[in-house]
Design an enzyme around this catalytic site. Structure first.
Site, PDB file in Angstrom:
ATOM      1  N   VAL A 141       0.894  -1.150   0.000  1.00  0.00           N
ATOM      2  CA  VAL A 141       0.000   0.000   0.000  1.00  0.00           C
ATOM      3  C   VAL A 141       0.938   1.207   0.000  1.00  0.00           C
ATOM      4  O   VAL A 141       1.530   1.533   1.022  1.00  0.00           O
ATOM      5  CB  VAL A 141      -0.942  -0.006   1.223  1.00  0.00           C
ATOM      6  N   PRO A 142       1.115   1.837  -1.160  1.00  0.00           N
ATOM      7  CA  PRO A 142       2.232   2.761  -1.387  1.00  0.00           C
ATOM      8  C   PRO A 142       2.110   4.144  -0.746  1.00  0.00           C
ATOM      9  O   PRO A 142       2.032   5.167  -1.433  1.00  0.00           O
ATOM     10  CB  PRO A 142       2.270   2.860  -2.912  1.00  0.00           C
ATOM     11  N   CYS A 143       2.176   4.193   0.570  1.00  0.00           N
ATOM     12  CA  CYS A 143       2.122   5.478   1.265  1.00  0.00           C
ATOM     13  C   CYS A 143       3.361   6.329   0.972  1.00  0.00           C
ATOM     14  O   CYS A 143       3.330   7.547   1.132  1.00  0.00           O
ATOM     15  CB  CYS A 143       1.939   5.267   2.765  1.00  0.00           C
ATOM     16  N   HIS A 144       4.441   5.692   0.498  1.00  0.00           N
ATOM     17  CA  HIS A 144       5.655   6.444   0.151  1.00  0.00           C
ATOM     18  C   HIS A 144       5.427   7.340  -1.064  1.00  0.00           C
ATOM     19  O   HIS A 144       6.202   8.265  -1.293  1.00  0.00           O
ATOM     20  CB  HIS A 144       6.824   5.483  -0.112  1.00  0.00           C
TER      21      HIS A 144
END
Length: 179
Positions: A141-144
């Site tokens: 889950v690409p919070c970056h």
């Protein structure tokens, strides 16, 4: 497409699946994956140096084999989209934010403000940022991929050095050395 399970805790009377874990080496440290038959529930990264006695060379439980394989493919530059069952604990609002994070394409970024707008409430930017920071599924889950409105690297639970590395890893334009 990845979708979060929105099952309420204690909403069924069946026995809960056994939580399993696996440790794998990544360029950013040792990643610990946790999950069960219902899906991947957490990924944490340790600052441990690769090659020490806790280097992730253990047997991978069957329920995590696909997740381990896909994360290794991501780091090898082969995988850009994950195809996993997700079963992270969070509030309904957090899961809505995490679901919105899944819409950010590989190699792209968005701001906390834009993410808040996409969820229908521009005033919820701080709550969106807080939910982003609680994301238990690092990389998948690409919070970056969420940055400040001014393009700055802000707020990453894994450390800004990891956020920078991940964004550079996903960048369609690779910086080449002059020498």
């Amino acid at each position: 497409m990845l979708v979060f399970s929105f099952q309420k805790e204690g909403s069924d009377n069946q026995t809960m699946p056994t939580m399993e874990s696996a440790r794998i080496k990544t360029p950013l440290g040792i990643a610990i994956l946790q999950g069960d038959a219902k899906g991947l529930s957490a990924i944490t990264v340790l600052d441990a140096k690769i090659g020490n006695e806790e280097d992730g060379d253990e047997t991978v439980p069957e329920v995590l084999k696909d997740a381990v394989c896909q994360i290794q493919e991501y780091f090898d530059g082969i995988r850009k989209v994950f195809d996993l069952e997700l079963n992270a604990d969070g509030t309904d609002f957090q899961k809505r934010v995490w679901q919105a994070l899944l819409e950010i394409s590989y190699g792209k970024t968005t701001s906390y403000l834009e993410l808040s707008k996409s969820l229908g409430d521009v005033k919820a930017v701080r709550a969106v940022a807080a939910a982003n920071g609680k994301n238990p599924l690092w990389i998948v889950v690409p919070c970056h991929r969420v940055i400040g409105s001014d393009g700055s690297l802000t707020g990453y639970a894994g450390g800004l050095h990891r956020k920078k590395w991940l964004l550079e890893h996903e960048s369609p334009v690779k910086q080449q050395s002059l020498f």
